[in-house]
Design an enzyme around this catalytic site. Structure first.
Site, PDB file in Angstrom:
ATOM      1  N   ARG A 139      42.136  48.546  56.532  1.00 39.51           N
ATOM      2  CA  ARG A 139      43.589  48.843  56.720  1.00 39.51           C
ATOM      3  C   ARG A 139      44.060  50.179  57.745  1.00 39.51           C
ATOM      4  O   ARG A 139      44.230  50.064  58.306  1.00 39.51           O
ATOM      5  CB  ARG A 139      44.266  48.180  56.082  1.00 39.51           C
ATOM      6  N   LEU A 175      40.721  43.910  45.241  1.00 42.19           N
ATOM      7  CA  LEU A 175      40.591  43.506  46.624  1.00 42.19           C
ATOM      8  C   LEU A 175      42.301  43.332  46.448  1.00 42.19           C
ATOM      9  O   LEU A 175      42.641  43.155  46.096  1.00 42.19           O
ATOM     10  CB  LEU A 175      40.561  42.184  47.071  1.00 42.19           C
ATOM     11  N   ASP A 176      42.966  44.229  47.933  1.00 40.22           N
ATOM     12  CA  ASP A 176      43.927  44.111  48.198  1.00 40.22           C
ATOM     13  C   ASP A 176      45.002  42.774  48.243  1.00 40.22           C
ATOM     14  O   ASP A 176      44.804  41.846  48.469  1.00 40.22           O
ATOM     15  CB  ASP A 176      45.116  44.673  48.717  1.00 40.22           C
ATOM     16  N   PHE A 177      46.262  42.300  48.244  1.00 40.37           N
ATOM     17  CA  PHE A 177      47.458  41.222  48.094  1.00 40.37           C
ATOM     18  C   PHE A 177      47.267  41.048  49.219  1.00 40.37           C
ATOM     19  O   PHE A 177      47.449  39.128  48.963  1.00 40.37           O
ATOM     20  CB  PHE A 177      48.590  41.783  47.606  1.00 40.37           C
TER      21      PHE A 177
END
Length: 263
Positions: free
Chosen positions: A211, A113-115
């Site tokens: 995104r 999962l991205d930041f």
């Protein structure tokens, strides 16, 4: 990890049944009756096949073979925003292992999962488990909040799929990915306003897929939470907290490891 939970993971007994076994003196560690408050040594959790001889468990004088080759441990972590799914970071940002603690340093994450995202992150000490879960088409369900109304073009692309020759917008600035194809998505519009909310189901985890998708329509994701990964659900697990798989989740995982997933 307490002994009652360890027994429930590696046997037919529930945690409550394991408590009753311990309270009635039916569980032994070696030749000694086990205490209800017994904790599993860290070396057993990290390498049960190597160290089990030093911690042999007997229930009604029958050994619990928790060290067999199919043994593994899996946990669920509610990754909060602002943690990186990595072991190291040149910018000294907070890592998931800072939240999890040193005892889980050897656990491997199932995907990323991205930041700026949060939600369900599965980790395991088994490379085979991690690889098979990551490469599967198990459904991943996300709650997504964007900074605009959902328009007909977005809906059409979610229904029919989309291929972008330039998918860099919405990706990390250092990403080498330029093109990306998006399969049709299952989705539910929860709110359609100046700030909109959707629930979206994906069957694979591409790099910053959602995104990039919404950035193509000049929409910015404000919040992204992974609510579930296959048979694992976030439910009421708070951000920054972890839990072990339940007995039912281990059964689901073993079935998945044996038969895979068709959906």
């Amino acid at each position: 990890m307490r002994l009652n939970q360890f027994i429930s993971i590696h046997s037919k007994f529930s945690r409550r049944e394991s408590d009753r076994l311990l309270q009635s003196g039916r569980v032994k560690i070696g030749h000694k009756i086990a205490d209800v408050a017994t904790q599993i040594p860290q070396e057993i959790l990290e390498n049960p096949r190597k160290n089990y001889k030093n911690f042999r468990i007997f229930i009604d004088n029958k050994e619990l073979f928790y060290h067999k080759d199919s043994n593994y441990t899996a946990i669920v972590y509610h990754k909060p925003k602002g943690e990186l799914v990595s072991r190291v970071d040149s910018k000294n940002r907070r890592l998931i292992y800072d939240g999890l603690g040193a005892r889980y340093k050897h656990f491997m994450p199932v995907g990323r999962l991205d930041f700026a995202s949060e939600g369900v992150l599965i980790l395991s000490d088994s490379k085979e488990v991690v690889k098979k879960l990551m490469e599967s088409s198990l459904p991943r369900i996300y709650s997504v909040k964007i900074d605009c109304k959902i328009n007909e073009k977005m809906i059409k692309a979610m229904n029919e799929g989309l291929t972008l020759k330039d998918a860099r917008k919405g990706g990390h600035k250092l990403s080498k990915i330029k093109e990306m194809s998006f399969a049709p998505m299952e989705f539910e519009i929860i709110k359609n306003a100046n700030i909109s909310k959707l629930k979206i189901l994906l069957k694979e985890g591409k790099n910053r897929e959602l995104r990039r998708f919404f950035a193509h329509f000049n929409a910015t994701i404000l919040d992204l939470v992974r609510l579930s990964y296959g048979f694992i659900h976030l439910n009421h697990l708070k951000a920054g907290k972890m839990r072990f798989f339940s007995k039912q989740e281990y059964e689901d995982l073993r079935e998945f490891m044996e038969y895979g997933y068709e959906g």
